[in-house]
Design a protein around this motif. Structure first.
Motif, PDB file in Angstrom:
ATOM      1  N   PHE A   6       4.277  11.562  56.506  1.00  0.00           N
ATOM      2  CA  PHE A   6       3.460  11.712  57.711  1.00  0.00           C
ATOM      3  C   PHE A   6       1.982  11.724  57.355  1.00  0.00           C
ATOM      4  CE2 PHE A   6       4.251  15.948  56.118  1.00  0.00           C
ATOM      5  CZ  PHE A   6       3.075  16.643  56.325  1.00  0.00           C
ATOM      6  N   LEU A  16       6.157  21.112  60.927  1.00  0.00           N
ATOM      7  CA  LEU A  16       7.264  20.173  61.033  1.00  0.00           C
ATOM      8  C   LEU A  16       8.549  20.978  61.107  1.00  0.00           C
ATOM      9  CD1 LEU A  16       8.219  17.267  61.104  1.00  0.00           C
ATOM     10  CD2 LEU A  16       8.304  17.303  58.612  1.00  0.00           C
ATOM     11  N   ILE A  21      10.316  12.942  53.875  1.00  0.00           N
ATOM     12  CA  ILE A  21       9.713  12.575  55.154  1.00  0.00           C
ATOM     13  C   ILE A  21       8.224  12.385  54.913  1.00  0.00           C
ATOM     14  CG2 ILE A  21       9.377  14.954  55.940  1.00  0.00           C
ATOM     15  CD1 ILE A  21      10.318  13.876  58.734  1.00  0.00           C
ATOM     16  N   LEU A  42       4.236  11.586  62.252  1.00  0.00           N
ATOM     17  CA  LEU A  42       5.373  11.154  61.440  1.00  0.00           C
ATOM     18  C   LEU A  42       5.410   9.644  61.259  1.00  0.00           C
ATOM     19  CD1 LEU A  42       8.050  13.571  62.899  1.00  0.00           C
ATOM     20  CD2 LEU A  42       6.919  13.715  60.679  1.00  0.00           C
ATOM     21  N   TYR A  81      13.392  15.383  63.439  1.00  0.00           N
ATOM     22  CA  TYR A  81      12.246  15.964  62.756  1.00  0.00           C
ATOM     23  C   TYR A  81      11.073  15.759  63.695  1.00  0.00           C
ATOM     24  CZ  TYR A  81      15.408  15.838  58.845  1.00  0.00           C
ATOM     25  OH  TYR A  81      16.495  16.034  58.041  1.00  0.00           O
TER      26      TYR A  81
END
Length: 129
Positions: free
Chosen positions: A110, A78, A108, A100, A63
């Motif tokens: 960030f 992303l 995820i 991130l 990622y």
């Protein structure tokens, strides 16, 4: 405190799946801004895209922030890259910065600014690829 930021991150990463990720031809977007450059996985260049850092890895996928310059607005998206096939999918809207933090509980996390004032979250369950 995080060790890697969009301004300072590792240029060579050996992933747990024995793949090597390498940044090439890095440059600052503008003075004091994040660095971006070309990316290769095991020597295979991801063509026509420019990437920033840092990246995160999980289950054969990285990622990573992808920088795109547009006529009136530029920024980062992303993306999720399959480290075996090199196929990638854009999984977010555009942000001025994608810094991130971690992958946890199928999401995820960030920061969307260098001041790290607010944490954003994207659910990885919604991604089909």
């Amino acid at each position: 405190m995080k060790l890697e930021t969009p301004i300072s991150f590792r240029l060579k990463i050996n992933l747990p799946n024995k793949k090597e990720v390498l940044y090439h031809d890095l440059y600052e977007i503008c003075q004091g801004c994040p660095e971006v450059g070309k990316l290769s996985i095991d020597g295979n260049l991801i063509k026509r895209e420019i990437f920033g850092g840092p990246l995160l890895y999980e289950n054969g996928f990285i990622y990573i922030p992808c920088f795109r310059k547009k006529w009136f607005n530029s920024g980062f998206y992303l993306v999720k890259i399959n480290t075996s096939t090199l196929e990638f999918t854009v999984i977010s809207d555009m942000y001025q910065i994608i810094d991130l933090i971690k992958i946890e509980n199928d999401s995820i996390y960030f920061y969307d600014n260098l001041e790290q004032s607010e944490i954003r979250e994207i659910s990885l369950k919604k991604i089909t690829h």
